[in-house]
Design a protein around this motif. Structure first.
Motif, mmCIF file in Angstrom:
data_model
loop_
_atom_site.group_PDB
_atom_site.id
_atom_site.type_symbol
_atom_site.label_atom_id
_atom_site.label_comp_id
_atom_site.label_asym_id
_atom_site.label_seq_id
_atom_site.Cartn_x
_atom_site.Cartn_y
_atom_site.Cartn_z
ATOM 1 N N LYS A 8 0.870 -1.180 0.000
ATOM 2 C CA LYS A 8 0.000 0.000 0.000
ATOM 3 C C LYS A 8 0.900 1.222 0.000
ATOM 4 O O LYS A 8 2.120 1.105 0.053
ATOM 5 N N LEU A 9 0.270 2.378 -0.016
ATOM 6 C CA LEU A 9 1.031 3.636 -0.029
ATOM 7 C C LEU A 9 2.151 3.638 1.002
ATOM 8 O O LEU A 9 3.308 3.950 0.695
ATOM 9 N N GLU A 10 1.821 3.272 2.244
ATOM 10 C CA GLU A 10 2.817 3.349 3.311
ATOM 11 C C GLU A 10 3.994 2.393 3.078
ATOM 12 O O GLU A 10 5.114 2.676 3.459
ATOM 13 N N ASP A 11 3.695 1.246 2.423
ATOM 14 C CA ASP A 11 4.774 0.298 2.185
ATOM 15 C C ASP A 11 5.745 0.837 1.133
ATOM 16 O O ASP A 11 6.939 0.647 1.231
ATOM 17 N N LEU A 13 6.260 4.011 0.642
ATOM 18 C CA LEU A 13 6.968 5.107 1.302
ATOM 19 C C LEU A 13 8.137 4.594 2.140
ATOM 20 O O LEU A 13 9.161 5.256 2.261
ATOM 21 N N LEU A 14 7.954 3.415 2.726
ATOM 22 C CA LEU A 14 8.989 2.901 3.614
ATOM 23 C C LEU A 14 9.972 1.989 2.896
ATOM 24 O O LEU A 14 10.928 1.515 3.490
ATOM 25 N N GLU A 16 13.028 1.249 0.957
ATOM 26 C CA GLU A 16 14.274 2.000 0.731
ATOM 27 C C GLU A 16 14.567 2.201 -0.753
ATOM 28 O O GLU A 16 14.902 3.294 -1.196
ATOM 29 N N ARG A 19 12.245 4.692 -2.317
ATOM 30 C CA ARG A 19 12.569 6.071 -1.911
ATOM 31 C C ARG A 19 13.723 6.628 -2.735
ATOM 32 O O ARG A 19 13.690 7.762 -3.191
ATOM 33 N N GLN A 49 1.251 8.300 -5.959
ATOM 34 C CA GLN A 49 1.045 9.132 -4.763
ATOM 35 C C GLN A 49 2.282 9.133 -3.867
ATOM 36 O O GLN A 49 2.690 10.170 -3.359
ATOM 37 N N GLU A 52 4.950 11.321 -5.350
ATOM 38 C CA GLU A 52 4.657 12.747 -5.167
ATOM 39 C C GLU A 52 4.938 13.198 -3.742
ATOM 40 O O GLU A 52 5.521 14.252 -3.506
ATOM 41 N N LEU A 53 4.502 12.366 -2.794
ATOM 42 C CA LEU A 53 4.728 12.701 -1.381
ATOM 43 C C LEU A 53 6.219 12.830 -1.075
ATOM 44 O O LEU A 53 6.667 13.792 -0.462
ATOM 45 N N LEU A 54 6.960 11.838 -1.553
ATOM 46 C CA LEU A 54 8.398 11.840 -1.267
ATOM 47 C C LEU A 54 9.076 13.057 -1.882
ATOM 48 O O LEU A 54 9.927 13.691 -1.266
ATOM 49 N N LEU A 55 8.664 13.383 -3.104
ATOM 50 C CA LEU A 55 9.267 14.546 -3.757
ATOM 51 C C LEU A 55 8.915 15.826 -3.015
ATOM 52 O O LEU A 55 9.760 16.695 -2.805
ATOM 53 N N TRP A 57 8.100 16.130 0.141
ATOM 54 C CA TRP A 57 8.779 16.169 1.435
ATOM 55 C C TRP A 57 10.268 16.417 1.286
ATOM 56 O O TRP A 57 10.929 16.914 2.172
#
Lengths: 360, 191
Positions: A8-11, A13-14, A16, A19, A49, A52-55, A57
């Motif tokens: 999911k989104l959180e996975d 994001l986490l 490595e 990222r 998504q 985009e979030l990572l960019l 942040w």
């Protein structure tokens, strides 16, 4: 391969790898994640998504300006400074008309020391070097608690530290020379004028600007000259008039340092304790060395810092380096490199001399 | 990190050049992070100033570390909490969790970046609905790019606790974001 089915989104994001790709895509990782998106079409939205979030942040702006940062760093350094252990933070600017030259001169302040010096070496005091007042002289003494800017007739600018003192002839350019006598601490912004070289006289040492920027630091027992760019020549004052026997004259290149002992009038060459990068590394990868032969590593360092590195290239032929360096100080870089390849180094005559028994 | 270990050792030996390098390297990070707790700029720069001067005074007695950045962040965090407790002593003791103040902060940061205004507002909005603790862990992970180990050092919790908190926080973030996106879509559809 990992199981991305339940990602999911959180996975994302986490993850490595994800990222790293989101922030710095490379062809290989691009292929991987595009392929994944094809394989799991329902994950494309989450991947998009997450990216985009990572960019977002990752592009954080700081409220702190460069000027504020510099002010705060100076403040900390100032509060932690002890008289015997001063560190100078200096920056110089270079414009197309003027070459920024900066000299900071510190005349030894210890009362007993200076008294002793006066008895031992009557010729080493500031007043001794100020020429007889046969020509009208101008003197500026900074009695305030802050740095004071003084414009010289040739367009050069001196930033005089508290208690600093300079003297120069009212007819500033004479005998094709520009001459300044200094005590205390000062910062010079010297205008380039090849036909009228610029001289700074301090505590028994003459520093001649050949078109450059550099630092002079004086204590009771020694004078240190540190070159930032271009070339500087230093010469003991006593040899000034001796045109044939200028054996104490030394030419310095960037990041090299001359240490002049006022006791025996000897000048030795060394390296700045914190060499500055003179240019940026040529290659994109900078100081990131991936299995590079040692000669390439040393060549990069030599170029960037302008400091000669001497080593046995035959013996060290097989030495290769795999290490990521960035902006750590020069000597930390050297420490890391020599530890990695099992070598050691010493500083001799303004050069780094590396000893190694070779690598297998 | 071996590099940090070496630099820290040199600093402990009183190397001024390395001390200056450490300040320059980490000042901005400390300032940006501290700003989340302490909106008063002067009080913050004083705190960072005191942090570095006290480090210099005690440099030969310090333990070794191979994690300079988390070590500094943690020290600053403790310092600010102490400072806040001292100054608010007579009013009320603030809960540690309430320290991560950021009314406009995260939002303004996001707005200055290049992403579409609407997206940025949404992200900022969702972040605001999280607890300060949750916001802080997102900040440390994604703004400061710390590893879980480093976050554990800064927040003084265990590494599994960090992984746990991060995952739960991001799940919550996703759920809230999805709800928001859904609402926006519905809103557009109903127009």
């Amino acid at each position: 391969m990992k199981n991305y089915e339940n990602y999911k989104l959180e996975d994302f994001l986490l993850d490595e790898r994800f990222r790293i790709w989101a922030v710095q895509p490379e062809p290989a990782s691009d292929d991987f994640w595009t392929e994944l998106g094809k394989h799991y079409p329902d994950k494309r939205m989450a991947m998009q998504q997450a990216r985009e979030l990572l960019l977002t942040w990752n592009q954080t702006g700081s409220e702190l300006t460069e000027g504020d940062l510099e002010k705060q760093v100076t403040r900390i350094l100032h509060s932690t400074e002890t008289s015997s252990n001063r560190a100078y933070a200096f920056k110089f600017t270079q414009t197309w008309i003027s070459i920024a030259a900066l000299f900071i001169i510190l005349i030894g302040l210890g009362w007993t020391v200076s008294r002793k010096m006066q008895y031992k070496q009557p010729a080493s005091g500031y007043s001794q070097y100020v020429p007889e007042a046969t020509v009208p002289m101008k003197e500026v003494v900074n009695k305030s608690g802050r740095k004071r800017k003084v414009s010289l007739p040739d367009g050069s600018v001196v930033s005089l530290s508290p208690a600093g003192r300079i003297r120069y002839a009212a007819q500033f350019i004479s005998n094709r020379k520009r001459e300044v006598y200094l005590s205390g601490e000062a910062f010079f912004d010297v205008k380039k004028d090849a036909s009228n070289p610029f001289f700074v006289y301090a505590h028994g040492l003459v520093t001649r600007v050949v078109g450059t920027s550099f630092l002079v630091k004086t204590t009771a027992s020694k004078v240190e000259v540190l070159v930032h760019s271009g070339r500087v020549s230093v010469l003991a004052m006593k040899d000034m008039d001796n045109q044939r026997d200028r054996n104490t004259e030394l030419l310095l290149t960037p990041n090299q340092q001359a240490i002049f002992s006022t006791r025996d009038n000897l000048i030795s060459k060394s390296i700045s304790s914190m060499p500055l990068e003179l240019i940026k590394p040529e290659s994109q990868s900078g100081f990131v060395f991936r299995d590079q032969p040692i000669h390439k590593v040393f060549a990069t360092l030599e170029k960037v810092y302008g400091i000669p590195i001497v080593y046995d290239s035959l013996l060290m032929e097989k030495c290769a380096l795999h290490v990521e360096l960035s902006n750590e100080p020069f000597f930390t870089k050297l420490d890391i490199i020599s530890q990695t390849i099992g070598a050691s180094y010493r500083i001799s005559d303004g050069q780094v001399v590396v000893s190694s028994e070779g690598c297998e | 990190m071996e590099k940090d270990l070496l630099l820290w050792q040199k600093f402990k030996n009183g190397d001024r050049a390395v001390f200056e390098w450490i300040i320059r390297e980490h000042y901005r990070t400390l300032f940006d992070y501290g700003k989340k707790f302490l909106s008063d700029r002067d009080a913050l720069t004083d705190c960072i100033h005191d942090l570095f001067t006290s480090l210099w005074e005690r440099h030969s007695f310090l333990g070794s570390t191979d994690q300079i950045k988390p070590y500094l962040l943690k020290s600053l965090r403790n310092r600010i909490i102490k400072e806040k407790q001292r100054s608010n002593h007579f009013i009320f003791m603030e809960q540690e969790d309430e320290l991560f103040l950021n009314e406009e902060d995260i939002e303004s940061k996001i707005i200055t970046s290049e992403y579409t205004e609407e997206k940025k507002k949404q992200i900022g909005y969702v972040l605001h609905t999280l607890t300060p603790r949750q916001q802080e862990i997102i900040y440390l992970k994604f703004y400061e790019n710390l590893t879980n180990d480093q976050i554990a050092t800064v927040l003084a919790i265990s590494r599994p606790a960090v992984a746990n908190l991060l995952h739960a926080t991001l799940r919550l973030f996703r759920e809230k974001w999805e709800t928001l996106l859904h609402t926006v879509v519905l809103f557009i559809a109903s127009c």
